[in-house]
Design an enzyme around this catalytic site. Structure first.
Site, PDB file in Angstrom:
ATOM      1  N   ASN A 129       0.789  -1.322   0.290  1.00 12.87           N
ATOM      2  CA  ASN A 129       0.118  -0.014   0.211  1.00 12.87           C
ATOM      3  C   ASN A 129       0.970   1.358   0.345  1.00 12.87           C
ATOM      4  O   ASN A 129       2.200   0.767  -0.302  1.00 12.87           O
ATOM      5  CB  ASN A 129      -1.281  -0.193   1.314  1.00 12.87           C
ATOM      6  CG  ASN A 129      -2.600   1.130   0.917  1.00 12.87           C
ATOM      7  OD1 ASN A 129      -2.544   1.668   0.285  1.00 12.87           O
ATOM      8  ND2 ASN A 129      -2.969  -0.318   1.017  1.00 12.87           N
ATOM      9  N   HIS A 161      23.160   1.544  12.662  1.00 14.52           N
ATOM     10  CA  HIS A 161      24.950   1.589  12.877  1.00 14.52           C
ATOM     11  C   HIS A 161      24.860   0.853  14.742  1.00 14.52           C
ATOM     12  O   HIS A 161      23.954   0.518  15.180  1.00 14.52           O
ATOM     13  CB  HIS A 161      24.840   3.698  13.386  1.00 14.52           C
ATOM     14  CG  HIS A 161      23.965   4.358  12.376  1.00 14.52           C
ATOM     15  ND1 HIS A 161      25.243   5.358  11.445  1.00 14.52           N
ATOM     16  CD2 HIS A 161      22.984   5.293  11.606  1.00 14.52           C
ATOM     17  CE1 HIS A 161      24.796   5.179  10.069  1.00 14.52           C
ATOM     18  NE2 HIS A 161      23.299   5.508  10.337  1.00 14.52           N
ATOM     19  N   ALA A 183      -0.982  -3.304  13.168  1.00 17.34           N
ATOM     20  CA  ALA A 183      -0.794  -1.635  13.521  1.00 17.34           C
ATOM     21  C   ALA A 183       0.101  -0.999  14.438  1.00 17.34           C
ATOM     22  O   ALA A 183      -0.406  -1.399  15.662  1.00 17.34           O
ATOM     23  CB  ALA A 183      -1.792  -0.871  12.838  1.00 17.34           C
TER      24      ALA A 183
END
Length: 235
Positions: A57, A87, A131
Site C-alpha cells: 500500500n 549503526h 498496525a
C-alpha cells in the site's frame, strides 16, 4: 532514490510507466502480480525480491541494503517501514560504519499500517503484524503480534565519561563534534560547546575535584531557582 522520486510524481493511472520504473528500481523483472501503490520509497532497490501476488500500500519505506525477501501473497499496509540497516549501538563505534541484516517475510503474511520491521527479523508464514507494531525479533509462523514497547536491553559504555563525579551522580560525555554533555544521574544537566567545552576538558585533567564541585554547586543552585519560579511556590 532518484528513480523513486520519479515514480512518485507519475499520474496514478500510468501503470506502464510505473512498472518500468519499478523494474529499474529493483534491478530485475518484477512479477506481473506485484502491486505497489505510490508514493513508495527505497534507498537501494537491488536488495529486494518478491513472490507472487504481493500487495504494497501507499507510503511504504524499504531500506533494503541488507536484503529484503518477500514471499507469496504478502499484504503490506500503508506507511510500513522495512529497515535492514543501522549503526553500531556502542557510542564509540556509532559513527564509524553501517550495520545490516536481512529481513525475510514468508508466504501469506499481513503487515498492518505503520508497522516497523527491524534488521535481521523473519516473519513466519501466515502471521499478522498489527498496525503500529515495532518488530525487533522473529515472529513464529501463524502468530499475531501487536503493540509497541520500550524494554531496556543493556547499558551502554560511556565514551569519555569521568568517574570523578560518581558520588554526586555526575558524569560527562564528549561528543564527536567536540561538545561536552554533563549528566546527573543519567539525565542531561547541561551541554557545553566551543570554548567552554575546551576549557572544561582542560580543567578535567588539571583539577577534577574542584571542577566537579563547581558543576555540582551550579546545578543545585539552578534547580533551586527553578523551584522558586514554579507557580506553586510563588506567594
Amino acid at each position: 532514490m532518484n528513480l523513486t522520486s520519479r515514480l512518485n510524481v507519475l499520474p496514478f493511472d500510468d501503470l506502464d510507466a510505473r512498472r518500468t520504473l519499478l523494474t529499474e528500481i529493483f534491478g530485475k523483472p518484477i512479477p506481473d502480480s506485484l502491486s505497489i501503490l505510490p508514493p513508495f520509497y527505497c534507498d537501494y532497490g537491488l536488495g529486494t525480491s518478491f513472490g507472487e501476488r504481493v500487495f504494497i500500500n501507499q507510503g511504504c519505506f524499504f531500506l533494503d541494503y541488507g536484503g529484503i525477501t518477500i514471499g507469496d501473497r504478502v499484504l503490506i499496509g500503508p506507511r510500513v517501514t522495512l529497515c535492514t540497516a543501522g549503526h553500531p549501538v556502542e557510542l564509540d563505534e556509532r559513527y564509524d560504519f553501517i550495520t545490516h541484516a536481512p529481513i525475510v517475510i514468508e508466504d501469506d503474511v499481513w503487515i498492518g499500517a505503520a508497522a516497523t520491521i527491524t534488521p535481521g527479523v523473519t516473519i513466519g508464514r501466515g502471521s499478522v503484524v498489527g498496525a503500529g507494531a515495532v518488530v525487533a525479533k522473529d515472529v513464529p509462523p501463524l502468530s499475531v503480534v501487536t503493540a509497541t514497547s520500550v524494554v531496556e536491553r543493556k547499558r551502554l559504555k560511556s565514551v569519555g565519561s569521568s568517574s570523578m563525579g560518581t558520588a554526586e551522580g555526575f558524569a560527562f560525555i564528549t561528543r564527536p563534534d567536540g561538545s561536552v554533555v554533563i549528566t546527573h544521574r543519567g539525565r542531561v544537566a547541561t551541554t557545553l560547546r566551543g570554548q567552554r567545552a575546551a576549557e572544561f576538558l582542560d580543567e578535567v585533567d588539571d583539577d577534577p575535584q574542584g571542577l566537579m564541585a563547581r558543576v555540582t554547586g551550579n546545578y543545585k543552585r539552578g534547580n533551586e531557582r527553578t523551584a522558586k519560579q514554579h507557580p506553586r511556590n510563588r506567594h
